[in-house]
Motif scaffolding. Structure first.
Motif, PDB file in Angstrom:
ATOM      1  N   ALA A   1     -49.300   7.102  27.702  1.00 36.06           N
ATOM      2  CA  ALA A   1     -49.616   7.994  26.593  1.00 36.06           C
ATOM      3  C   ALA A   1     -49.179   9.419  26.893  1.00 36.06           C
ATOM      4  O   ALA A   1     -48.601  10.105  26.035  1.00 36.06           O
ATOM      5  N   ARG A   2     -49.450   9.880  28.113  1.00 37.31           N
ATOM      6  CA  ARG A   2     -49.053  11.252  28.463  1.00 37.31           C
ATOM      7  C   ARG A   2     -47.542  11.404  28.494  1.00 37.31           C
ATOM      8  O   ARG A   2     -46.997  12.434  28.070  1.00 37.31           O
ATOM      9  N   ALA A   3     -46.845  10.393  28.996  1.00 30.71           N
ATOM     10  CA  ALA A   3     -45.381  10.461  29.051  1.00 30.71           C
ATOM     11  C   ALA A   3     -44.791  10.613  27.654  1.00 30.71           C
ATOM     12  O   ALA A   3     -43.824  11.357  27.448  1.00 30.71           O
ATOM     13  N   VAL A   4     -45.368   9.900  26.687  1.00 26.02           N
ATOM     14  CA  VAL A   4     -44.900  10.014  25.305  1.00 26.02           C
ATOM     15  C   VAL A   4     -45.330  11.346  24.704  1.00 26.02           C
ATOM     16  O   VAL A   4     -44.534  12.048  24.066  1.00 26.02           O
ATOM     17  N   ALA A   5     -46.598  11.722  24.909  1.00 31.15           N
ATOM     18  CA  ALA A   5     -47.123  12.951  24.309  1.00 31.15           C
ATOM     19  C   ALA A   5     -46.320  14.177  24.743  1.00 31.15           C
ATOM     20  O   ALA A   5     -46.061  15.078  23.932  1.00 31.15           O
ATOM     21  N   GLU A   6     -45.923  14.214  26.005  1.00 29.86           N
ATOM     22  CA  GLU A   6     -45.229  15.398  26.516  1.00 29.86           C
ATOM     23  C   GLU A   6     -43.789  15.491  26.040  1.00 29.86           C
ATOM     24  O   GLU A   6     -43.158  16.536  26.212  1.00 29.86           O
ATOM     25  N   ARG A   7     -43.281  14.446  25.418  1.00 32.81           N
ATOM     26  CA  ARG A   7     -41.918  14.485  24.878  1.00 32.81           C
ATOM     27  C   ARG A   7     -41.898  14.800  23.390  1.00 32.81           C
ATOM     28  O   ARG A   7     -40.816  14.952  22.805  1.00 32.81           O
ATOM     29  N   LEU A   8     -43.063  14.888  22.783  1.00 32.29           N
ATOM     30  CA  LEU A   8     -43.114  15.148  21.346  1.00 32.29           C
ATOM     31  C   LEU A   8     -42.968  16.632  21.067  1.00 32.29           C
ATOM     32  O   LEU A   8     -43.568  17.472  21.741  1.00 32.29           O
ATOM     33  N   ARG A   9     -42.178  16.961  20.057  1.00 31.68           N
ATOM     34  CA  ARG A   9     -42.015  18.349  19.643  1.00 31.68           C
ATOM     35  C   ARG A   9     -43.134  18.679  18.663  1.00 31.68           C
ATOM     36  O   ARG A   9     -42.956  18.612  17.435  1.00 31.68           O
ATOM     37  N   ALA A  10     -44.285  19.006  19.210  1.00 32.78           N
ATOM     38  CA  ALA A  10     -45.458  19.323  18.396  1.00 32.78           C
ATOM     39  C   ALA A  10     -46.289  20.358  19.138  1.00 32.78           C
ATOM     40  O   ALA A  10     -46.381  20.318  20.369  1.00 32.78           O
ATOM     41  N   ASP A  11     -46.882  21.275  18.388  1.00 33.87           N
ATOM     42  CA  ASP A  11     -47.700  22.307  19.014  1.00 33.87           C
ATOM     43  C   ASP A  11     -48.954  21.724  19.646  1.00 33.87           C
ATOM     44  O   ASP A  11     -49.458  22.242  20.639  1.00 33.87           O
ATOM     45  N   ARG A  12     -49.484  20.671  19.046  1.00 31.82           N
ATOM     46  CA  ARG A  12     -50.711  20.063  19.553  1.00 31.82           C
ATOM     47  C   ARG A  12     -50.604  18.555  19.424  1.00 31.82           C
ATOM     48  O   ARG A  12     -50.234  18.050  18.362  1.00 31.82           O
ATOM     49  N   VAL A  13     -50.940  17.842  20.499  1.00 34.88           N
ATOM     50  CA  VAL A  13     -50.893  16.377  20.504  1.00 34.88           C
ATOM     51  C   VAL A  13     -52.248  15.852  20.983  1.00 34.88           C
ATOM     52  O   VAL A  13     -52.769  16.309  22.001  1.00 34.88           O
ATOM     53  N   TRP A  14     -52.794  14.898  20.250  1.00 37.36           N
ATOM     54  CA  TRP A  14     -54.012  14.216  20.670  1.00 37.36           C
ATOM     55  C   TRP A  14     -53.653  12.828  21.200  1.00 37.36           C
ATOM     56  O   TRP A  14     -52.760  12.173  20.661  1.00 37.36           O
ATOM     57  N   ILE A  15     -54.366  12.390  22.203  1.00 38.06           N
ATOM     58  CA  ILE A  15     -54.212  11.030  22.720  1.00 38.06           C
ATOM     59  C   ILE A  15     -55.468  10.244  22.371  1.00 38.06           C
ATOM     60  O   ILE A  15     -56.582  10.648  22.720  1.00 38.06           O
ATOM     61  N   ASN A  16     -55.287   9.124  21.662  1.00 40.00           N
ATOM     62  CA  ASN A  16     -56.386   8.279  21.207  1.00 40.00           C
ATOM     63  C   ASN A  16     -57.440   9.078  20.442  1.00 40.00           C
ATOM     64  O   ASN A  16     -58.644   8.855  20.559  1.00 40.00           O
ATOM     65  N   ASP A  17     -56.972  10.025  19.654  1.00 36.92           N
ATOM     66  CA  ASP A  17     -57.834  10.866  18.828  1.00 36.92           C
ATOM     67  C   ASP A  17     -56.933  11.577  17.827  1.00 36.92           C
ATOM     68  O   ASP A  17     -55.714  11.640  18.000  1.00 36.92           O
ATOM     69  N   TYR A  18     -57.547  12.089  16.769  1.00 35.25           N
ATOM     70  CA  TYR A  18     -56.789  12.924  15.833  1.00 35.25           C
ATOM     71  C   TYR A  18     -57.788  13.851  15.162  1.00 35.25           C
ATOM     72  O   TYR A  18     -58.496  13.467  14.246  1.00 35.25           O
ATOM     73  N   ARG A  19     -57.865  15.100  15.660  1.00 32.37           N
ATOM     74  CA  ARG A  19     -58.917  16.018  15.225  1.00 32.37           C
ATOM     75  C   ARG A  19     -58.322  17.090  14.334  1.00 32.37           C
ATOM     76  O   ARG A  19     -57.624  17.986  14.799  1.00 32.37           O
ATOM     77  N   LEU A  20     -58.631  17.031  13.037  1.00 36.74           N
ATOM     78  CA  LEU A  20     -58.099  18.002  12.097  1.00 36.74           C
ATOM     79  C   LEU A  20     -58.933  19.280  12.058  1.00 36.74           C
ATOM     80  O   LEU A  20     -58.440  20.328  11.668  1.00 36.74           O
ATOM     81  N   VAL A  21     -60.199  19.194  12.436  1.00 36.08           N
ATOM     82  CA  VAL A  21     -61.089  20.353  12.386  1.00 36.08           C
ATOM     83  C   VAL A  21     -61.868  20.408  13.692  1.00 36.08           C
ATOM     84  O   VAL A  21     -62.471  19.419  14.100  1.00 36.08           O
ATOM     85  N   ASP A  22     -61.857  21.558  14.366  1.00 37.98           N
ATOM     86  CA  ASP A  22     -62.602  21.734  15.600  1.00 37.98           C
ATOM     87  C   ASP A  22     -63.947  22.365  15.273  1.00 37.98           C
ATOM     88  O   ASP A  22     -64.023  23.504  14.825  1.00 37.98           O
ATOM     89  N   LEU A  23     -65.028  21.613  15.489  1.00 37.82           N
ATOM     90  CA  LEU A  23     -66.366  22.079  15.149  1.00 37.82           C
ATOM     91  C   LEU A  23     -67.157  22.509  16.373  1.00 37.82           C
ATOM     92  O   LEU A  23     -68.348  22.805  16.272  1.00 37.82           O
TER      93      LEU A  23
END
Length: 504
Positions: free
Chosen positions: A430-452
Motif C-alpha cells: 500500500a505504501r509503495a503505491v501511495a508514494e507514487r501517486l500524484r496527490a497532495d494527500r493519500v489515505w491507506i484503507n481509509d478515505y477522510r473527507l472531513v477532519d473532525l
C-alpha cells in the motif's frame, strides 16, 4: 427553520447592513424550491466599504497587535458557541444548500468548530520569531487583509477553514460566500461579533460572483486572496489578483481516485469508496469519484458496490433516515445527468442509478428534479469524460487495472492532484503505491473527507503532525533579517568577501 429572517444582512465594520443600493438575492430550499430568505446583493461599493473596514482594522485596530492568547480565547469562544448552537446551524445548512441533517450535524458543524479550536491551539504555539545561525532570524507577521471566497457546497465548513486560521494569525478578512448558499456564513459572522470580535476584523459581503467576487479579487487594499472552487473560476481569480499585484491561495477541483488492489478487504473498500464518492452527493472537491480496481477483484467489487449503493436512501434532507438529499439545484442535477449520458455514449455501462427519482417516489413537496440517483458506471475508459472531468454530482466511474503499475498510471492520468485512497491488506504494498501517486494527500484503507479531530485528541507532537495541522503559516508572511557579523567587543566586522568583489 421557521425563525429565519425574511431579509438577512451583511456585516461590514461590525454593523449589520443591507447592500448599498438595497438590492437583494432570493434564496430557495433545494429540496422544495420554497423561498427561504433574501440576502443583500452587494456590488463594488459594498466591496470597497468592506475592504476599507478590514484595512482600518488591520492598520489601526487592536486585533493584529493583540497577544495571541487573547485571539485564541475569542476563537475558543466561537467554537463553544458553534457547538452549543449546532442544531440551529445544522438546520440552516440543510435548508440552504441541501445537505442532509446527519451530515450537517456529524460533519459540517463539528468540522467548523474544530477549525476554530485548532486555530486557537496553534495561535498560542507558533512562534512569531525564530533564530537561526550566523545572526539571521525570521519574524512572522500576518499577511494583512485576506479576501476569502468560498463555494456553495460546504459553506459553513469552508468559511470556518478560511476565517479561523486567518484571524488566528492576526489578519482581518472580507469573506464572500456563494450567492445562493450564504445563510450559514452570515450567521457565523454574526456569532463572531457576538463573541466580541472587534469591528472590521471579519466582514462579509454577499452577491453574485461575476460582480461582487470580481470586485473583491481586484480590490486595492487586499493583501491575499484565498479561493476555494472550480479550476475555471480559479483561473479567473488568479488572473484578477495578479493584475492587482495580490498574492493568492487557491484550493481547486479534484477527480480523486480510490485504488482497490488485488489483496484489498473488499467489504472495507466498498464502504470507503461509497463514502468517498457519494457523501453530499459527490459535491465535495476531494470526492473519490474514480475507483481504479484490480482486474482480479473487479467483478466482485462491483457486485458489492452496487448492492451497497442500492441501499442508499434518497429523501427529505431534514429526515435523520435520509442518506442523500437533493443536489444544490436543478441545474446541478442536470449536470450529473448530462455526464452520465455522455459516459454511456462513450462506451460505459450503467451498473445502477442514472436518473432522477420517478414521480411519486419522494415524499410530497420534494422537488424530484433536484435529486439524482447515486450512479455507478463501469467499463469506463481512462480518457472518457466521466474519468477526466469533475462532475460535482453522485456519479462514480469504475476503471479496471491489470496490475498495480497500471492502477498508478490510471490514477495519475488526470490534471487533478488533490487526494487519493489505496486499499490493500499489505502495508508495504500500500505504501509503495501511495508514494507514487500524484496527490497532495493519500489515505491507506481509509478515505477522510472531513477532519473532525480536536487538539489533544490526535496526532501528538510530531513534526509531521505539526505540518499537517498548522494552517496559520498560510496566512503569515516570513521576514528574514540578517544581522551584520561582529568581531571583538561589539566592533563591526570588516568587509566580507562579496563586498571585496566590488572594489574592496
Amino acid at each position: 427553520m421557521e425563525s429565519v429572517a425574511e431579509q438577512v444582512p451583511m456585516y461590514i465594520g461590525g454593523l449589520a447592513v443591507p447592500a448599498h443600493d438595497g438590492a437583494v438575492l432570493r434564496t430557495f430550499e433545494p429540496a422544495t424550491r420554497r423561498h427561504l430568505a433574501d440576502v443583500p446583493s452587494g456590488g463594488p461599493e459594498d466591496v470597497r466599504r468592506a475592504v476599507a473596514a478590514a484595512r482600518k482594522a488591520f492598520d489601526e485596530g487592536p486585533w493584529p497587535r493583540m497577544p495571541a492568547r487573547e485571539r485564541a480565547r475569542l476563537l475558543r469562544a466561537a467554537a463553544e458557541r458553534l457547538a452549543g448552537e449546532a442544531a440551529e446551524f445544522a438546520h440552516l445548512e440543510v435548508r440552504d444548500n441541501g445537505a442532509t441533517l446527519r451530515k450537517a450535524r456529524g460533519a459540517d458543524v463539528p468540522g467548523a468548530a474544530a477549525a476554530f479550536e485548532w486555530s486557537a491551539w496553534w495561535a498560542e504555539r507558533v512562534p512569531e520569531r525564530e533564530h537561526g545561525d550566523g545572526g539571521a532570524y525570521v519574524v512572522w507577521r500576518p499577511a494583512g487583509v485576506v479576501a476569502a471566497i468560498v463555494p456553495w457546497n460546504l459553506p459553513l465548513l469552508l468559511a470556518a477553514w478560511r476565517i479561523a486560521p486567518a484571524i488566528a494569525a492576526g489578519n482581518t478578512c472580507v469573506i464572500k460566500p456563494a450567492s445562493f448558499a450564504s445563510l450559514s456564513v452570515l450567521r457565523l459572522v454574526r456569532l463572531l461579533h457576538e463573541c466580541g470580535l472587534p469591528p472590521g476584523v471579519v466582514n462579509v459581503v454577499t452577491g453574485p460572483g461575476a460582480v461582487t467576487g470580481e470586485s473583491l479579487v481586484r480590490a486595492p487594499g487586499v493583501d491575499l486572496v484565498a479561493f476555494t472552487g472550480s479550476d475555471e473560476t480559479g483561473d479567473a481569480v488568479r488572473q484578477g489578483a495578479a493584475s492587482a499585484g495580490t498574492s493568492t491561495r487557491l484550493d481547486l477541483g479534484g477527480k480523486s481516485p480510490n485504488l482497490v488492489l488485488a489483496d484489498a478487504d473488499l467489504e472495507q473498500a466498498v464502504k470507503g469508496v461509497v463514502w468517498g464518492a457519494f457523501l453530499h452527493n459527490g459535491q465535495v472537491c476531494m470526492a473519490g469519484t474514480r475507483a481504479v480496481v484490480h482486474a482480479a477483484v473487479h467483478d466482485e467489487f462491483v457486485r458489492l458496490l452496487v448492492e451497497r449503493v442500492g441501499r442508499l436512501r434518497l429523501g427529505d434532507p431534514l429526515d435523520e433516515a435520509t442518506d442523500l438529499g437533493p443536489l444544490v439545484s436543478r441545474s446541478q442535477a442536470r449536470t450529473a445527468r448530462r455526464f452520465t449520458e455522455l459516459g454511456l455514449s462513450q462506451g460505459a455501462r450503467l451498473a445502477c442509478g442514472g436518473g432522477s427519482p420517478a414521480a411519486g417516489e419522494l415524499a410530497e413537496g420534494l422537488d424530484s428534479a433536484a435529486y439524482f440517483r447515486p450512479t455507478v458506471l463501469t467499463s469506463v475508459g481512462e480518457r472518457d469524460a466521466v474519468a477526466q472531468e469533475e462532475i460535482f454530482g453522485p456519479v462514480l466511474a469504475v476503471l479496471r487495472a491489470a496490475d498495480d503499475e497500471e492502477a498508478v498510471r490510471i490514477a495519475n492520468g488526470t490534471r487533478y492532484r488533490l487526494s487519493a485512497g489505496v486499499w490493500s491488506a499489505g502495508p508495504g504494498r500500500a505504501r509503495a503505491v501511495a508514494e507514487r501517486l500524484r496527490a497532495d494527500r493519500v489515505w491507506i484503507n481509509d478515505y477522510r473527507l472531513v477532519d473532525l479531530e480536536r487538539p489533544g485528541r490526535a496526532g501528538g507532537s510530531s513534526a509531521v503532525w505539526d505540518r499537517l495541522t498548522n494552517e496559520l503559516d498560510s496566512y503569515r508572511r516570513r521576514h528574514t533579517v540578517h544581522e551584520g557579523r561582529e568581531r571583538g567587543e561589539g566592533r563591526p566586522a570588516g568587509p566580507s568577501t562579496p563586498y571585496a568583489l566590488l572594489g574592496g
